[in-house]
Write an enzyme that holds these catalytic residues in place. Structure first.
Site: not given
Length: 398
Positions: A7, A97, A221, A250, A353
Site C-alpha cells: 500500500c 496488516c 475478487q 473471460y 483491471c
C-alpha cells in the site's frame, strides 16, 4: 509500514487518493475522447464510502479478504513469514496488516508456527531446498468460512498428517485446507496441481444475493465490498431485457454473469447466459454455481478460449444481445474485438483491471461502430495506484 511493497499510498488521505486516480483516468482517456469526438465526462471514481466530492472519507481498513504470505528459512529451524519488501524477495515480518480482513494475518502466522512444530522446512529460493513456499488464505465476506491453500515445492511433505492436524486447529473458520504443488523456479505463487487436505472441497461466500462456491484455484475478487459496487454498475449497464442473450467472456467462475442473471430473474425478465472461460476448473465452478443458485436452466458455460469462441460465434452469426467481458491485464485481442463487432450486440460492458489496455481496446471498438456511453472508475484497491473501470458501449445505429 514503509518497507512493505503493498500500500504505497496508505499515508495519503483517502479523498486525495481518489482525486489522484480521477486525474489519472482523465489523462489516460482524454486523448481517445478527443479523437473519437465522444463528448462525455468520466464518472467520479467510486471509492469505499463515496467519491472525492464527498469531502472527508475514512481511510478504508480490513477490506482484503484474500491474504498471502511467503515463507523462508530462519535460524534454528524457524520458518519466517510476512510480506515481501518493496521490489525484493526479502521478507518483512509483520504482526498484522490494516487492509486485510481481521484475523487473516494471524492465521497465516500460525501456519508458520505449525510448520516449525512439525519440522516442515521452508523453501529456500537460493538453494531450492525445503518444502513450504507460500500460504494463501481466503476468508468469506458474508460467511464464516475460510480456505487455506499451502503451497509446497514437492507433493510429499514430512509429517504431513501431524501438520494437517495442527493447521485444522488454527481457526474454526478454516473449513477447507488444500495443498498446491509448485515445483517450478518462478515468481508465480500457484502451480498446476491442487489437493484437498481437509474439510470441504470448496468454501462459500455470497455476492448480490448469489452464493458462490470457491475452489482453491478459482478466481474470486479480493475486495468483495467493492466487487458488489463494480457488479451493480456493470449490471445496470447491461440493462437485460426479455429474451436477451448475455455472453460473458473471460467469465471465470461465473460471478458477474450469474449476478446479472439473478438480477434479471428478480425483475421478472427472462434472459439467457452463456459464459466462456478457457480455464476448465473455472467452468466447473461456474456450472456448480449456476446449480447452487437455481439458474442452471438459464445458463450454460463453455471451457474454451474466449477469442476462439467469439470468432466461431461470429462465423455462425449467433445471437448475442449483450456482451460482457472482463479480460486479464493484457486486455482482449484484436481477433476477439473484431468478432465482437461482427456479432453486433446491442450493448458491450467492458470491465477492466488495466485501464491502459482497455483504452487501446475501446479505440478498436470505436472503429467498429460502437460509442462510449459511460466510463466509471472503481477503487477496488485503496492505498494503491490501481484503478478498475466499467465501460458501457452501445452500437451506433445505421
Amino acid at each position: 509500514m514503509r518497507e512493505c511493497g503493498g500500500c504505497e499510498h496508505l499515508g495519503l488521505p483517502y479523498r486525495k487518493q481518489l482525486a489522484r486516480k480521477q486525474a489519472a483516468m482523465e489523462e489516460l482517456f482524454g486523448p481517445l475522447f478527443e479523437r473519437t469526438g465522444w463528448d462525455i465526462a468520466i464518472d467520479p471514481v467510486v471509492g469505499m464510502g463515496g467519491t472525492a466530492a464527498a469531502g472527508k472519507l475514512p481511510s478504508p481498513r480490513g477490506f482484503r479478504h484474500k491474504a498471502t504470505t511467503p515463507f523462508a528459512p530462519g535460524p534454528h529451524g524457524q520458518v519466517r513469514c510476512g510480506l515481501f519488501a518493496r521490489g525484493t524477495h526479502q521478507i518483512i515480518e509483520i504482526p498484522g496488516c490494516p487492509v486485510e480482513a481481521p484475523g487473516a494475518r494471524e492465521i497465516l502466522t500460525e501456519v508458520a508456527r505449525a510448520a516449525e512444530a512439525c519440522r516442515v522446512p521452508a523453501y529456500d529460493e537460493d538453494t531450492r531446498r525445503g518444502h513450504l513456499r507460500y500460504a494463501v488464505l481466503r476468508l468469506g465476506w458474508r460467511t464464516d468460512e475460510g480456505l487455506l491453500t499451502v503451497v509446497t515445492a514437492q507433493g510429499d511433505v514430512p509429517r504431513r498428517e501431524e501438520f494437517i492436524e495442527r493447521l485444522q486447529g488454527i481457526s474454526p473458520r478454516l473449513t477447507t485446507i488444500a495443498q498446491n504443488v509448485n515445483p517450478r523456479v518462478t515468481n508465480a505463487i500457484l502451480g498446476s496441481e491442487t489437493r484437498i487436505w481437509a474439510g470441504a472441497p470448496r468454501m462459500r461466500d455470497r455476492l448480490l444475493g448469489c452464493t458462490f462456491e470457491i475452489s482453491p484455484g478459482a478466481f474470486y475478487q479480493t475486495n468483495p465490498d467493492q466487487t458488489e459496487t463494480l457488479y451493480r454498475i456493470a449490471i445496470e449497464g447491461m440493462d437485460l431485457q426479455e429474451g436477451d442473450v448475455l455472453l460473458d467472456a473471460y467469465c471465470g467462475s461465473g460471478t458477474i454473469g450469474l449476478c446479472a442473471l439473478r438480477d434479471a430473474v428478480d425483475r421478472g425478465v427472462g434472459a439467457r447466459l452463456i459464459g466462456v472461460e478457457r480455464n476448465a476448473a473455472g467452468i466447473e465452478d461456474a456450472r456448480r454455481n449456476a446449480e447452487v443458485n437455481g439458474l442452471a436452466g438459464q445458463a450454460s458455460f463453455i471451457a474454451e478460449d474466449a477469442t476462439a469462441h467469439l470468432r466461431r460465434a461470429a462465423e455462425r452469426s449467433e445471437r448475442v444481445d449483450v456482451l460482457a467481458l472482463d479480460p486479464p491485464r493484457a486486455g482482449s485481442t484484436p481477433e476477439f474485438l473484431a468478432a465482437a463487432v461482427a456479432l453486433a450486440p446491442r450493448r458491450i460492458v467492458y470491465i477492466s483491471c488495466n485501464p491502459v489496455t482497455q483504452e487501446r481496446d475501446l479505440a478498436e471498438l470505436a472503429r467498429g461502430g460502437y460509442r462510449l456511453e459511460r466510463l466509471t472508475p472503481v477503487d477496488m484497491f485503496p492505498h494503491t495506484a490501481h484503478v478498475e473501470t466499467v465501460v458501457l458501449m452501445s452500437r451506433v445505429k445505421d
